[in-house]
Scaffold this active site. Sequence first.
Site, PDB file in Angstrom:
ATOM      1  CE  LYS A 130      42.987  38.726  38.797  1.00  0.00           C
ATOM      2  NZ  LYS A 130      42.549  39.402  37.638  1.00  0.00           N
ATOM      3  CG  ASP A 185      37.021  31.359  41.446  1.00  0.00           C
ATOM      4  OD1 ASP A 185      38.197  31.368  41.875  1.00  0.00           O
ATOM      5  OD2 ASP A 185      36.714  31.755  40.306  1.00  0.00           O
ATOM      6  CD1 TRP A 207      36.613  36.326  34.648  1.00  0.00           C
ATOM      7  CD2 TRP A 207      37.204  34.247  35.223  1.00  0.00           C
ATOM      8  NE1 TRP A 207      37.856  36.064  34.106  1.00  0.00           N
ATOM      9  CE2 TRP A 207      38.237  34.792  34.446  1.00  0.00           C
ATOM     10  CE3 TRP A 207      37.342  32.942  35.705  1.00  0.00           C
ATOM     11  CZ2 TRP A 207      39.397  34.096  34.137  1.00  0.00           C
ATOM     12  CZ3 TRP A 207      38.497  32.244  35.404  1.00  0.00           C
ATOM     13  CH2 TRP A 207      39.516  32.815  34.623  1.00  0.00           C
TER      14      TRP A 207
HETATM   15  N1  IK2 Z   1      38.299  33.353  39.062  1.00  0.00           N
HETATM   16  C1  IK2 Z   1      37.928  34.649  39.010  1.00  0.00           C
HETATM   17  C2  IK2 Z   1      36.648  35.049  39.664  1.00  0.00           C
HETATM   18  C3  IK2 Z   1      38.735  35.593  38.367  1.00  0.00           C
HETATM   19  O1  IK2 Z   1      38.347  36.880  38.317  1.00  0.00           O
HETATM   20  C4  IK2 Z   1      39.928  35.177  37.755  1.00  0.00           C
HETATM   21  C5  IK2 Z   1      40.830  36.169  37.082  1.00  0.00           C
HETATM   22  N2  IK2 Z   1      40.219  37.065  36.208  1.00  0.00           N
HETATM   23  O2  IK2 Z   1      41.009  38.107  35.793  1.00  0.00           O
HETATM   24  C6  IK2 Z   1      40.854  38.590  34.517  1.00  0.00           C
HETATM   25  C7  IK2 Z   1      39.790  39.636  34.440  1.00  0.00           C
HETATM   26  O3  IK2 Z   1      38.616  39.330  34.700  1.00  0.00           O
HETATM   27  O4  IK2 Z   1      40.121  40.771  34.065  1.00  0.00           O
HETATM   28  C8  IK2 Z   1      40.273  33.824  37.831  1.00  0.00           C
HETATM   29  C9  IK2 Z   1      39.440  32.945  38.492  1.00  0.00           C
HETATM   30  C10 IK2 Z   1      41.521  33.285  37.188  1.00  0.00           C
HETATM   31  O5  IK2 Z   1      42.633  33.646  37.872  1.00  0.00           O
HETATM   32  P1  IK2 Z   1      44.095  33.346  37.320  1.00  0.00           P
HETATM   33  O6  IK2 Z   1      44.517  34.561  36.567  1.00  0.00           O
HETATM   34  O7  IK2 Z   1      44.851  33.126  38.570  1.00  0.00           O
HETATM   35  O8  IK2 Z   1      44.019  32.135  36.473  1.00  0.00           O
END
Ligand code: IK2
Length: 391
Positions: free
Chosen positions: A276, A240, A159
């Site tokens: 999510k 994560d 990410w």
């Molecule tokens: N960690 C991972 C692996 C995530 O995918 C995300 C959220 N990403 O969503 C946006 C996208 O990629 O379209 C997070 C952490 C962060 O989550 P939060 O939204 O709860 O801060």
Amino acid sequence: MLSTLRVASRSAAAREANFVVLGARQASAWSKVPQGPPDAILGITEAFKADSFKEKINLGVGAYRDDQGKPYVLPSVRAAEDKVVASRSDKEYAGITGIPAFTNAAAELAYGAGSAVIKDDRLVITQTISGTGALRIGGAFLERFYPGAKKVYLPNPSWANHNAVFKDSGLEVEKYRYYNKDTIGLDFEGLIEDIKAAPEGSIILLHACAHNPTGVDPTQAQWRQISDVMKSKGHFAFFDMAYQGFASGNADTDAFAPRHFVAEGHNIALCQSFAKNMGLYGERVGAFSLVCENAEERKRWLGEVKGMADRIIEMRSLLRTNLEKLGSKHDWSHITSQIGMFAFTGLKPEQMDALAKEHSVYATKDGRISVAGITTGNVQRLAESIFKVTG
Ligand code: IK2
């Protein structure tokens, strides 16, 4: 407050002079602050909004949509929210680590209700500002207290924000092999080699399930091997978990990796997001909304999260079938073998550009599409668009 009152009581001329001085000071203090980089994913949403084409499709952001393409508020979450509002809480400060009822429930969801680490009081947990806040707090904690090298190894790719969040926490960032472009699958040998090659006691970031952006997860047998290798090297597992329940539709199955590591004696760190799986994107935790007061409500949520996961799984197979029906010569099996919210299509940046420009289909340049944006109503047009740009 007092200074505000004093300023308010001054003459207009004095106030104006005061603002000029303040303005000048502020300008000099912040004038060198560089513009932050644009958020790649939110930029896609902007482009999508600006497109006037009626049948446009947004597959950029990882946010669940129902089959009408609309945001979905989980009925169990709505019911919990109604209860909280009706309780007319006194809105007092929570403890420094948050509301215990929330953190206890979050811990049970991740580690399992009967988890030994909870029973043995071996778990410390704090409320955070969604998954991003958890990563930031975890990063800062390791930077301050981790006895080994202040370096975190991320899967390649990962990410996009992982890199920035950990760097801002003062950690160095390295990569380990994860994705094999040729097989559009996991580069398991590369992963194991890189983890073995990392110095003893390294910090390794692991996506607990539904890897973002690839949608490619290790099998349970592979997780066992990763755990063994990491144990033999004394590595620190930093999980994560932003998609618990989204990968398989079962929150326990999706928590296999962290639970297995814990059972094997790893003292892991774990970041949880409820954006999510609870549909709480804007709340950035909304702790009380996550707390289920009784076993019945918990069951209801479990059913709803399965419903979201099932719809995503169905859209994967519809997209694949549509592409195959069109006579596409490409192998699209990865669309259904990958899991979670995203499919890493293997499309090239120029093909993604063509999707947006010629077909009003918006997603990230790396070929990732948010499967949650696919509906029974748009899947055919999507397949046709992908077919046209991939030949
Ligand atoms: N960690 C991972 C692996 C995530 O995918 C995300 C959220 N990403 O969503 C946006 C996208 O990629 O379209 C997070 C952490 C962060 O989550 P939060 O939204 O709860 O801060």
